[in-house]
Design an enzyme around this catalytic site. Structure first.
Site, PDB file in Angstrom:
ATOM      1  N   THR A 338      39.709  39.369  36.868  1.00  0.00           N
ATOM      2  CA  THR A 338      40.307  39.451  38.202  1.00  0.00           C
ATOM      3  C   THR A 338      40.089  40.819  38.854  1.00  0.00           C
ATOM      4  O   THR A 338      39.614  41.744  38.223  1.00  0.00           O
ATOM      5  CB  THR A 338      41.821  39.172  38.114  1.00  0.00           C
ATOM      6  OG1 THR A 338      42.356  39.949  37.045  1.00  0.00           O
ATOM      7  CG2 THR A 338      42.085  37.716  37.845  1.00  0.00           C
ATOM      8  N   ASP A 339      40.479  40.916  40.127  1.00  0.00           N
ATOM      9  CA  ASP A 339      40.306  42.162  40.877  1.00  0.00           C
ATOM     10  C   ASP A 339      41.561  43.030  40.837  1.00  0.00           C
ATOM     11  O   ASP A 339      41.781  43.847  41.724  1.00  0.00           O
ATOM     12  CB  ASP A 339      39.985  41.856  42.344  1.00  0.00           C
ATOM     13  CG  ASP A 339      38.815  40.935  42.491  1.00  0.00           C
ATOM     14  OD1 ASP A 339      37.750  41.256  41.960  1.00  0.00           O
ATOM     15  OD2 ASP A 339      38.969  39.881  43.128  1.00  0.00           O
ATOM     16  N   SER A 364      45.322  46.979  42.531  1.00  0.00           N
ATOM     17  CA  SER A 364      44.568  46.036  43.323  1.00  0.00           C
ATOM     18  C   SER A 364      43.265  46.748  43.629  1.00  0.00           C
ATOM     19  O   SER A 364      43.250  47.756  44.332  1.00  0.00           O
ATOM     20  CB  SER A 364      45.320  45.713  44.604  1.00  0.00           C
ATOM     21  OG  SER A 364      44.485  44.989  45.453  1.00  0.00           O
ATOM     22  N   ARG A 365      42.169  46.250  43.048  1.00  0.00           N
ATOM     23  CA  ARG A 365      40.932  47.034  43.132  1.00  0.00           C
ATOM     24  C   ARG A 365      40.232  46.918  44.462  1.00  0.00           C
ATOM     25  O   ARG A 365      39.448  47.766  44.822  1.00  0.00           O
ATOM     26  CB  ARG A 365      39.984  46.624  42.001  1.00  0.00           C
ATOM     27  CG  ARG A 365      40.537  46.998  40.663  1.00  0.00           C
ATOM     28  CD  ARG A 365      39.558  46.836  39.531  1.00  0.00           C
ATOM     29  NE  ARG A 365      40.293  46.881  38.293  1.00  0.00           N
ATOM     30  CZ  ARG A 365      40.626  45.828  37.568  1.00  0.00           C
ATOM     31  NH1 ARG A 365      40.207  44.638  37.937  1.00  0.00           N
ATOM     32  NH2 ARG A 365      41.343  45.948  36.495  1.00  0.00           N
ATOM     33  N   VAL A 366      40.462  45.845  45.204  1.00  0.00           N
ATOM     34  CA  VAL A 366      39.739  45.699  46.464  1.00  0.00           C
ATOM     35  C   VAL A 366      40.652  45.570  47.675  1.00  0.00           C
ATOM     36  O   VAL A 366      40.236  45.757  48.803  1.00  0.00           O
ATOM     37  CB  VAL A 366      38.793  44.478  46.428  1.00  0.00           C
ATOM     38  CG1 VAL A 366      37.691  44.682  45.420  1.00  0.00           C
ATOM     39  CG2 VAL A 366      39.547  43.201  46.136  1.00  0.00           C
TER      40      VAL A 366
END
Ligand code: ATP
Ligand code: MG
Length: 501
Positions: A338-339, A364-366
């Protein structure tokens, strides 16, 4: 009649040829054994992987193993009507589910059949449950926020449309509630929602549906229910069925939210049926392709490029941990697919800090690419403030004489923690979250008793909506605080503070 040896042998050969011809009906097979929801079938030499098979009693099965001698299939219905020697037919179709708007407001089984007693589902199209995910060229990076309506998430761990964000935590830490609040918050935002329940109690799913109906939020939701009472194969196909339904809307250019509640139980179901199919077990007895199982599922969630309609699927998989152990096999797998993850902690939950988000372990990477400017302005420092607060909190327990700076950190941290609390089924519009966090950031609440923080923020928002309607509307439209607005807001908050006294 006299026949010589040559004639006899050619006659016999002809007979044998005819016999083989009869046998060579590759579309029909014979059940060798059946049990535990698994059937071994002789014949069906042309069967495809994932193909739907028809057993006696209108029970369907799905081909999972293609062996040299036989075919292994999982049964998608009751095995009671099936016995050794029964005939099995191929259907030449892989497993498909109905898709389209007819599903909205319905509860369906993993095969897309209605289970809510509201009659048949109207549909004009079906889709295979398995599909190869869109390639890189078809995708676009995340740029629109998917608003959860939860302050603790929209501020620190923002989610964008097309993102895959894991919700992870022990049992009873509010995982389902976060997914459901997010669904509730999509009302009127044009986001269709798919909630896939895997291995849940039927009663919990029923009360969730009732709650969504009560909130007027069920007309854009479809629930795919593979409850704990359903067989492992049904639980196994449920998320793929839900994803197929979501894909149909995405390809039409719509935004979709899909929640998988939960993938731990999905992994267990897949492990059970893999072991029954005699596939070799690996770590924690899960089959070797368990990572591939979840990655090929979640990879299908994405944001499409405008030339492909620009639709998106945002996925919220849920994973249950044991005693907060995120380094177990399935949690690490899904974390890496997941991101980002929203990590929920039992201690916070029991201490009343709900949603029990651990801001340190959550990322939350994006999503920040999709966060509104206003939210960035007010929430930019929250994560570090909370980290600072937690660190100093443990120190403060040792001694009473703290320096002024530490005291400030502690007071402000406590206010931030308090401000991020939120009841379930009460998501907030983005501009209200921003206004509340604006007041927190401006340290207007640091001199209030902690139990006043919640009521103050609630009161402040309704006061601002009454007295400065234009300002609130402007914030909603511009999605950022400009100097003029900040000045007006500072004054308004100070006035409100006076009134409250
Ligand atoms: P399970 O492991 O059983 O699936 P879960 O982690 O999904 O549990 P929930 O079912 O979402 O947890 O929540 C557990 C309980 O906590 C529910 O009764 C719910 O109403 C309550 N709860 C969840 N979030 C909040 C909140 N923000 N405020 C108050 N109560 C909450
Ligand atoms: Mg739950």
């Amino acid at each position: 009649m006299n026949l010589n040896a040559g004639e006899i042998s050619s006659l016999i050969k002809e007979q044998i040829k005819g016999f083989e011809g009869q046998l060579e009906d590759d579309d029909v097979g014979t059940v060798i054994s059946v049990g535990d929801g698994i059937a071994l079938i002789y014949g069906l030499r042309d069967a495809m992987l994932g193909e739907l098979l028809l057993f006696p009693g209108d029970v369907y099965g799905m081909v999972m193993n293609l062996n040299a001698e036989d075919v292994g299939a999982v049964l998608l219905g009751s095995e009671l009507s099936i016995k050794e020697g029964d005939t099995v037919k191929r259907t030449n179709r892989v497993v498909e589910v109905p898709v389209g708007d007819g599903l909205l407001g319905r509860v369906v089984s993993p095969l897309g059949l209605p289970i809510d007693g509201l009659g048949p589902i109207s549909y004009s199209k079906t889709r295979p449950i398995e599909r190869i995910a869109p390639g890189v060229m078809k995708r676009k990076s995340v740029d629109t926020p998917l608003e959860t309506g939860l302050k603790a998430i929209d501020s620190i761990i923002p989610i964008g449309r097309g993102q895959r964000e894991l919700i992870i935590g022990d049992r009873q830490t509010g995982k389902t509630s976060i997914a459901v609040d997010t669904i509730v918050n999509q009302r009127g935002k044009g986001v269709n929602c798919v909630y896939v329940a895997i291995g849940q109690k039927n009663s919990s799913v029923a009360s969730l549906v009732a709650k969504l109906k009560e909130k007027g939020c069920f007309d854009y939701v479809v629930v795919v229910n593979a409850s704990a009472s359903k067989s492992a194969p049904q639980q196994y196909i449920a998320p793929f069925a839900g994803m197929a339904m979501a894909e149909e809307w995405m390809e039409k250019g719509q935004d979709v939210l899909i929640a998988f509640d939960d993938l731990s139980k999905h992994a267990v179901a897949y492990r059970a049926l893999s072991l029954l199919l005699r596939r070799s077990p690996g770590r924690e007895a899960y089959p070797g392709d368990i990572f591939y199982l979840h990655s090929r599922l979640l990879e299908r969630a994405c944001k499409l490029a405008p030339e492909y309609g620009g639709g998106s699927i945002t996925a919220l998989p849920i994973i249950e941990t044991q005693a907060g152990d995120i380094s177990a096999y399935i949690p690490t797998n899904v974390i890496s697919i997941t991101d980002g993850q929203i990590f929920l902690v039992t201690d916070y939950f029991t201490a009343g800090q709900r949603p029990a988000v651990d801001s340190g372990f959550s990322v939350s990477r994006v999503g920040s690419a999709a966060q509104t400017k206003a939210m960035k302005q007010v929430a930019g420092s929250l994560k570090i403030e909370l980290a600072n607060y937690r660190e100093n909190l443990s120190f403060s327990q040792f001694g009473s004489d703290l320096d002024v700076e530490t005291k400030k950190i502690l007071t402000h941290g406590a206010v931030v923690t308090e401000a991020l609390k939120q009841k379930n089924f009460a998501p907030l519009p983005m501009e209200e979250e921003e206004l509340e966090l604006y007041a927190v950031k401006g340290r207007f609440l640091d001199d209030l008793p902690l139990e006043q923080v919640g009521p103050f923020l609630e009161g402040l928002v309704s006061y601002l909506k009454d007295s400065d309607r234009d300002l609130v509307e402007k914030l909603k439209k511009d999605k950022q605080f400009d100097d003029d607005m900040s000045k007006k807001l500072d004054e308004a908050i100070a006035t409100y503070k006076e009134i409250r006294k």
